[in-house]
Design a protein around this motif. Structure first.
Motif, mmCIF file in Angstrom:
data_model
loop_
_atom_site.group_PDB
_atom_site.id
_atom_site.type_symbol
_atom_site.label_atom_id
_atom_site.label_comp_id
_atom_site.label_asym_id
_atom_site.label_seq_id
_atom_site.Cartn_x
_atom_site.Cartn_y
_atom_site.Cartn_z
ATOM 1 N N LYS A 141 -9.102 -1.958 -3.547
ATOM 2 C CA LYS A 141 -9.884 -0.919 -2.860
ATOM 3 C C LYS A 141 -8.993 0.248 -2.439
ATOM 4 C CE LYS A 141 -13.982 -3.376 -1.517
ATOM 5 N NZ LYS A 141 -14.939 -3.674 -0.466
ATOM 6 N N HIS A 142 -7.774 -0.043 -2.026
ATOM 7 C CA HIS A 142 -6.840 1.028 -1.664
ATOM 8 C C HIS A 142 -6.542 1.896 -2.891
ATOM 9 C CE1 HIS A 142 -3.820 2.905 0.922
ATOM 10 N NE2 HIS A 142 -3.041 2.940 -0.155
ATOM 11 N N THR A 200 0.839 -1.199 0.000
ATOM 12 C CA THR A 200 0.000 0.000 0.000
ATOM 13 C C THR A 200 0.876 1.252 0.000
ATOM 14 O OG1 THR A 200 -0.247 -0.157 2.413
ATOM 15 C CG2 THR A 200 -2.014 -1.091 1.062
ATOM 16 N N TYR A 224 -8.239 -5.904 -0.813
ATOM 17 C CA TYR A 224 -7.848 -4.676 -0.107
ATOM 18 C C TYR A 224 -6.911 -3.806 -0.959
ATOM 19 C CZ TYR A 224 -3.105 -6.296 1.000
ATOM 20 O OH TYR A 224 -1.805 -6.708 0.910
ATOM 21 N N LEU A 225 -6.082 -4.423 -1.805
ATOM 22 C CA LEU A 225 -5.181 -3.640 -2.653
ATOM 23 C C LEU A 225 -5.964 -2.846 -3.691
ATOM 24 C CD1 LEU A 225 -2.325 -6.248 -3.202
ATOM 25 C CD2 LEU A 225 -2.182 -4.117 -1.883
ATOM 26 N N ASP A 238 -9.725 3.910 -3.660
ATOM 27 C CA ASP A 238 -9.938 4.964 -2.654
ATOM 28 C C ASP A 238 -9.008 6.148 -2.893
ATOM 29 O OD1 ASP A 238 -11.966 3.594 -1.321
ATOM 30 O OD2 ASP A 238 -10.605 2.729 0.179
ATOM 31 N N GLU A 253 -10.757 -13.606 -1.364
ATOM 32 C CA GLU A 253 -10.665 -12.150 -1.507
ATOM 33 C C GLU A 253 -9.394 -11.604 -0.853
ATOM 34 O OE1 GLU A 253 -14.420 -10.511 -0.221
ATOM 35 O OE2 GLU A 253 -15.474 -11.397 -1.919
ATOM 36 N N LYS A 254 -8.351 -12.388 -0.862
ATOM 37 C CA LYS A 254 -7.096 -12.052 -0.185
ATOM 38 C C LYS A 254 -6.518 -10.707 -0.616
ATOM 39 C CE LYS A 254 -2.510 -13.806 0.864
ATOM 40 N NZ LYS A 254 -1.647 -14.984 0.876
#
Length: 186
Positions: free
Chosen positions: A97-98, A57, A94-95, A101, A90-91
Motif C-alpha cells: 500500500k505504501h 518504507t 502495508y508495504l 500510495d 496481512e503482515k
C-alpha cells in the motif's frame, strides 16, 4: 513470437544503486528492456539464506528517481511482496500500500502471485484460516483504488491452491472479468 526483456538487477533495499544500474543497462542495450522485475519487496522463502528481508518504507520513498526512469520509459514494475504468513496473514500489506500510495499515479505496478500469495500463507487451514473470499475482496478494493495497479497470475502454487478448486477459483472469476486488462496470465 515477441520476447520481452526484463531488468531484474535492482536490490530494492539499495535504492542509491538503482538509477546508475538502469542507466548502465540502457546504454549497453538501448531500447531492449521493456519491464522491470520480478523484484523482491519481501520474500520469506529466502529468509533462511539471509535474503528477501522486507525493505523499509524509507527505502521505498528513495526509489523515486528509479521510478521516474521507469515512467519515462513506460516500463511496468513487477514486485514480489508476500502478503503475510499463517501467524499474520496481512503482515506485509502495508508495504504494498505504501508503494501504491507513492507511485501508482505515475507507474504501472504489478503485484505477482495473485497479490502476494506464498507457501508461508496457507488458505483454509487452521489455525490461521485465510480465505480466498477475503483475498478477493482485498484485491478488488485495491484495483478500484489504484488505477495503474495490476495482478500477475503466474506460479504453480496458485494452480494447486486456487485455480484447481472450484470454490476457490469462483471468487476470482467475476473480478477477472470485471478488470480484464488488470490481470496478467503467467
Amino acid at each position: 513470437p515477441r520476447c520481452v526483456v526484463s531488468m531484474t538487477f535492482p536490490d530494492l533495499a539499495k535504492p542509491e544503486l538503482m538509477v546508475s544500474g538502469f542507466d548502465h543497462l540502457m546504454s549497453l542495450y538501448p531500447g531492449m528492456f521493456k519491464w522491470a522485475g520480478e523484484l523482491n519487496v519481501v520474500k520469506q522463502a529466502l529468509w533462511e539464506n539471509d535474503a528477501g528481508k522486507a525493505v523499509s518504507t524509507e527505502d521505498i520513498d528513495n526509489w523515486a528517481p528509479f521510478m521516474k526512469k521507469l515512467g519515462e520509459h513506460n516500463m511496468p514494475l513487477a514486485l514480489h511482496c508476500d502478503l503475510g504468513n499463517n501467524q499474520e496473514p496481512e503482515k506485509f500489506l502495508y508495504l504494498m500500500k505504501h508503494i501504491l500510495d507513492k507511485y501508482d499515479r505515475t507507474n504501472r505496478i504489478i503485484w505477482v502471485h495473485l497479490a502476494g500469495l506464498s507457501k508461508e500463507l496457507e488458505f483454509g487451514k487452521a489455525p490461521a484460516y485465510y480465505s480466498m473470499q477475503k483475498h478477493a475482496t482485498l484485491i478488488k478494493g485495491m484495483l478500484t483504488d489504484y488505477k495503474n495497479f495490476m495482478i500477475d497470475l503466474s506460479w504453480t502454487v496458485l494452480f494447486s491452491n486456487v485455480w484447481y478448486y472450484t470454490g476457490n477459483s469462483a471468487v476470482f472469476i467475476d473480478m477477472v472479468n470485471a478488470f480484464p486488462k488488470r490481470f496478467l496470465p503467467g
